[in-house]
Design an enzyme around this catalytic site. Structure first.
Site, PDB file in Angstrom:
ATOM      1  N   ASP A 246     -36.555  60.165  46.892  1.00 52.07           N
ATOM      2  CA  ASP A 246     -36.246  59.194  45.842  1.00 52.07           C
ATOM      3  C   ASP A 246     -35.813  57.842  46.406  1.00 52.07           C
ATOM      4  OD1 ASP A 246     -36.821  61.014  43.806  1.00 52.07           O
ATOM      5  OD2 ASP A 246     -34.762  61.778  43.778  1.00 52.07           O
ATOM      6  N   CYS A 247     -35.692  57.740  47.724  1.00 52.56           N
ATOM      7  CA  CYS A 247     -35.203  56.526  48.384  1.00 52.56           C
ATOM      8  C   CYS A 247     -36.368  55.765  49.008  1.00 52.56           C
ATOM      9  CB  CYS A 247     -34.190  56.917  49.461  1.00 52.56           C
ATOM     10  SG  CYS A 247     -33.675  55.567  50.529  1.00 52.56           S
ATOM     11  N   GLY A 248     -36.540  54.497  48.617  1.00 56.55           N
ATOM     12  CA  GLY A 248     -37.611  53.676  49.158  1.00 56.55           C
ATOM     13  C   GLY A 248     -37.514  53.488  50.663  1.00 56.55           C
TER      14      GLY A 248
END
Length: 134
Positions: A10-12
């Site tokens: 979920d983390c770019g």
């Protein structure tokens, strides 16, 4: 070369780091640390190998950091580690380990320090172009 990434999909920054590793021709071992958190010993080793202190590996944004009082004076490394183990979202990401070392890859280009040089430019999700520094 082998690589391991402690990843949050979920983390770019974590996605860009994973893509950079693959762009370098390496298929890493991907550990989704929110589903499979490291042990205390593994966490300490990751932080030590990345040449950080537990507080430097602590994530504040989007975590129970404030509710747990982790910003208060006098909070020890042991308290921080205990909180990270109980709430893995507090572990900043992504950590990457290769034969060339371990890094907390924020920003994602930090991973280039522990990868073989990339020969082709890489474009991150936001359109920024990254080129390996040789």
């Amino acid at each position: 070369m082998s690589a391991t990434i402690y990843h949050n999909p979920d983390c770019g920054t974590s996605r860009n780091t994973l893509a950079l590793i693959r762009h370098a021709g390496i298929e890493p071992t991907v550990i989704e640390y929110l589903k499979s958190p490291p042990s205390r010993e593994q966490l300490i080793k990751l932080i030590d190998e990345a040449m950080l202190k537990p507080r430097e590996a602590l994530r504040e944004k989007g975590t129970p950091f404030a509710e747990l009082g982790l910003g208060e004076a006098g909070i020890t490394d042991d308290v921080i580690l205990d909180a990270m183990l109980k709430h893995p979202i507090l572990i900043n990401r992504p950590f990457v380990v290769t034969a060339l070392g371990a890094r907390l890859c924020r920003p994602s280009e930090v991973v280039l320090d522990i990868l073989p040089p990339i020969t082709q430019p890489f474009t991150k999700e936001d359109g920024e172009v990254v080129v390996s520094q040789s």
